[in-house]
Write an enzyme that holds these catalytic residues in place. Structure first.
Site, mmCIF file in Angstrom:
data_model
loop_
_atom_site.group_PDB
_atom_site.id
_atom_site.type_symbol
_atom_site.label_atom_id
_atom_site.label_comp_id
_atom_site.label_asym_id
_atom_site.label_seq_id
_atom_site.Cartn_x
_atom_site.Cartn_y
_atom_site.Cartn_z
ATOM 1 N N ASP A 53 -0.856 4.718 3.844
ATOM 2 C CA ASP A 53 -2.180 5.212 3.496
ATOM 3 C C ASP A 53 -2.375 4.931 2.009
ATOM 4 O O ASP A 53 -1.616 5.441 1.172
ATOM 5 C CB ASP A 53 -2.293 6.718 3.758
ATOM 6 C CG ASP A 53 -2.330 7.046 5.241
ATOM 7 O OD1 ASP A 53 -2.546 6.117 6.045
ATOM 8 O OD2 ASP A 53 -2.148 8.221 5.601
ATOM 9 N N GLU A 112 -10.298 4.944 9.603
ATOM 10 C CA GLU A 112 -9.506 5.331 8.440
ATOM 11 C C GLU A 112 -9.430 4.148 7.483
ATOM 12 O O GLU A 112 -8.560 3.278 7.621
ATOM 13 C CB GLU A 112 -8.099 5.779 8.853
ATOM 14 C CG GLU A 112 -8.077 7.049 9.687
ATOM 15 C CD GLU A 112 -6.658 7.546 9.954
ATOM 16 O OE1 GLU A 112 -5.699 6.851 9.536
ATOM 17 O OE2 GLU A 112 -6.514 8.608 10.573
#
Length: 234
Positions: free
Chosen positions: A161, A204
């Site tokens: 991430d 995302e």
């Protein structure tokens, strides 16, 4: 007369007990069958993720679980996060090039243990419960954002991430750069906005997955998500 009445009474009791046992047995069998069907319906396919196309193209998602023999050798980053050592050189090169262009990223989350993944899922479920969702609803909503233990790419060490450092760059600057350039370093946007029906995960823009330069280029050019790309290869 009394003896005959008693015999009839005992016989009646035996019949009732036999019927009761039969009913309970049938109910137990039906319950077991229904439970199995329910588990099969609710739980994800128990197939194990395959490495048929190489370690970099292992497909871990809501349907395919990380193999028990999956082993990861980690490299720790400067902020304490870790990634699979095999992806570290390309990740480092990508970050160096970003900073050279005055875009400043950080790995907010890299490799996760099963314990950490479970904690994240529990926290997400609790957040939805606090919003008034029932437990089943909260679990369902949480799965759109956090994978179950064993079904998370983060447990492979191949996913990161990536966010902004919050000082020199904004999230949008980082996400925009990655969307245009990450494929050059072997990384793909894992959960595109237009593929949620396939990935079963909400969009995302920060979640990138290493697949290698060759596959990343093909995925980027084709507009496919990883599930579609692997399906095409099969």
């Amino acid at each position: 007369m009394r003896q005959k009445t008693r015999k009839k009474h005992r016989k009646g009791k035996r019949i009732v007990l036999s019927l009761l046992v039969l009913i309970l047995t049938i109910s137990a069998v039906r319950f077991a069958v229904n439970q199995t069907a329910f588990q099969d319906f609710l739980h994800f396919n128990t197939d194990v993720a395959s490495m048929e196309h190489g370690w970099n193209l292992i497909l871990v998602n809501w349907e395919y679980k990380i193999p028990k023999d999956w082993k990861v050798e980690l490299t720790e980053l400067s902020n304490g996060q870790s990634v699979d050592s095999r992806i570290y050189p390309d990740l480092q090169q990508m970050f160096d090039d970003m900073r050279a262009q005055e875009v400043y990223p950080v790995v907010a989350s890299g490799y996760r243990t099963a314990k950490k993944q479970r904690e994240l899922m529990d926290d997400k479920v609790d957040s939805f419960l606090a919003q008034g969702y029932s437990r089943s609803e909260a679990k369902s909503e949480a799965k759109k954002w956090v994978a179950d233990v064993g079904y998370s790419e983060h447990q492979t060490g191949l996913a990161v991430d990536i966010n902004a450092d919050g000082v020199n760059s904004s999230g949008q600057q980082v996400y925009a750069w990655l969307a245009d350039n990450a494929w050059k370093y072997g990384f793909i946007l894992r959960y595109p906005e237009d593929k949620t029906e396939i990935t079963k995960t909400d969009y995302e823009p920060w979640h990138y997955r290493y697949v290698g330069a060759e596959s990343a280029a093909k995925i980027y050019e084709s507009g496919l998500c990883l599930e579609e790309y692997i399906g095409m290869m099969n």
